[in-house]
Scaffold this motif. Structure first.
Motif, PDB file in Angstrom:
ATOM      1  N   UNK A   1      65.730 -56.937  41.483  1.00  0.00           N
ATOM      2  CA  UNK A   1      66.123 -58.018  40.584  1.00  0.00           C
ATOM      3  C   UNK A   1      67.406 -57.665  39.844  1.00  0.00           C
ATOM      4  N   UNK A   2      67.456 -56.470  39.298  1.00  0.00           N
ATOM      5  CA  UNK A   2      68.649 -56.043  38.550  1.00  0.00           C
ATOM      6  C   UNK A   2      69.848 -55.969  39.480  1.00  0.00           C
TER       7      UNK A   2
ATOM      8  N   UNK B   1      46.157 -46.599  42.754  1.00  0.00           N
ATOM      9  CA  UNK B   1      46.537 -48.003  42.655  1.00  0.00           C
ATOM     10  C   UNK B   1      47.615 -48.186  41.586  1.00  0.00           C
ATOM     11  N   UNK B   2      47.473 -47.487  40.461  1.00  0.00           N
ATOM     12  CA  UNK B   2      48.457 -47.576  39.385  1.00  0.00           C
ATOM     13  C   UNK B   2      49.806 -47.068  39.858  1.00  0.00           C
ATOM     14  N   UNK B   3      49.802 -45.945  40.569  1.00  0.00           N
ATOM     15  CA  UNK B   3      51.063 -45.395  41.080  1.00  0.00           C
ATOM     16  C   UNK B   3      51.686 -46.377  42.067  1.00  0.00           C
ATOM     17  N   UNK B   4      50.872 -46.929  42.975  1.00  0.00           N
ATOM     18  CA  UNK B   4      51.390 -47.910  43.935  1.00  0.00           C
ATOM     19  C   UNK B   4      51.949 -49.131  43.217  1.00  0.00           C
TER      20      UNK B   4
ATOM     21  N   UNK C   1      58.741 -51.016  40.168  1.00  0.00           N
ATOM     22  CA  UNK C   1      60.068 -50.401  40.074  1.00  0.00           C
ATOM     23  C   UNK C   1      60.984 -50.975  41.137  1.00  0.00           C
ATOM     24  N   UNK C   2      60.475 -51.108  42.383  1.00  0.00           N
ATOM     25  CA  UNK C   2      61.295 -51.662  43.463  1.00  0.00           C
ATOM     26  C   UNK C   2      61.689 -53.106  43.156  1.00  0.00           C
TER      27      UNK C   2
END
Length: 141
Positions: A80-81, A65-68, A74-75
């Motif tokens: 956003x950036x 879950x943490x990795x997901x 990140x996506x």
């Protein structure tokens, strides 16, 4: 024989007989005798192993879950950036185009002003020539 007094506990071993069960088992060399505590310890060990397995499975689940969540974060952050950078670059390009148009207009205005300045200087020189020239004779009366 001892004399019993009411209300007091007897102190002799004869009067306090404890019924102990007779054990008909032989101890085997090299093997520990099993007791109820050993059975409970084995059950506790089995339960603790199961609990550890559940904890490991939970940890693996939480890790997945943490990795997901990290990938999703990140996506989202990357999008956003990217959107902010694209928007800012479009605004900068627009401002750059406006400044270039302004620069061309200013250069055109400068060349027009220089032409006007030249024409004004020529007009001034001609006006001085006209005013200083003696083209009307003096009339004496």
């Amino acid at each position: 024989m001892s004399l019993l007094v009411l209300g007091e506990a007897s102190e002799s071993e004869e009067e306090t007989i404890v019924d102990r069960p007779i054990v008909y088992a032989k101890a085997v060399a090299g093997e520990a005798a099993e007791s109820d505590e050993d059975v409970y310890d084995k059950n506790d060990n089995h339960q603790s192993i199961e609990a550890n397995n559940r904890t490991i499975n939970n940890n693996e689940f939480f890790h997945k879950k943490l990795v997901e969540s990290n990938i999703a974060l990140w996506k989202n952050l990357n999008n956003l950036i990217r959107n902010v950078v694209l928007s800012a670059s479009k605004q900068l390009l627009s401002a750059d185009q406006i400044l270039m148009k302004s620069q061309v207009s200013m250069q055109s205005a400068l060349s027009s002003v220089k032409g006007i300045q030249t024409n004004v200087k020529q007009l001034k020189d001609k006006t001085e020539d006209i005013l200083t020239a003696n083209f009307i004779p003096q009339i004496n009366i």
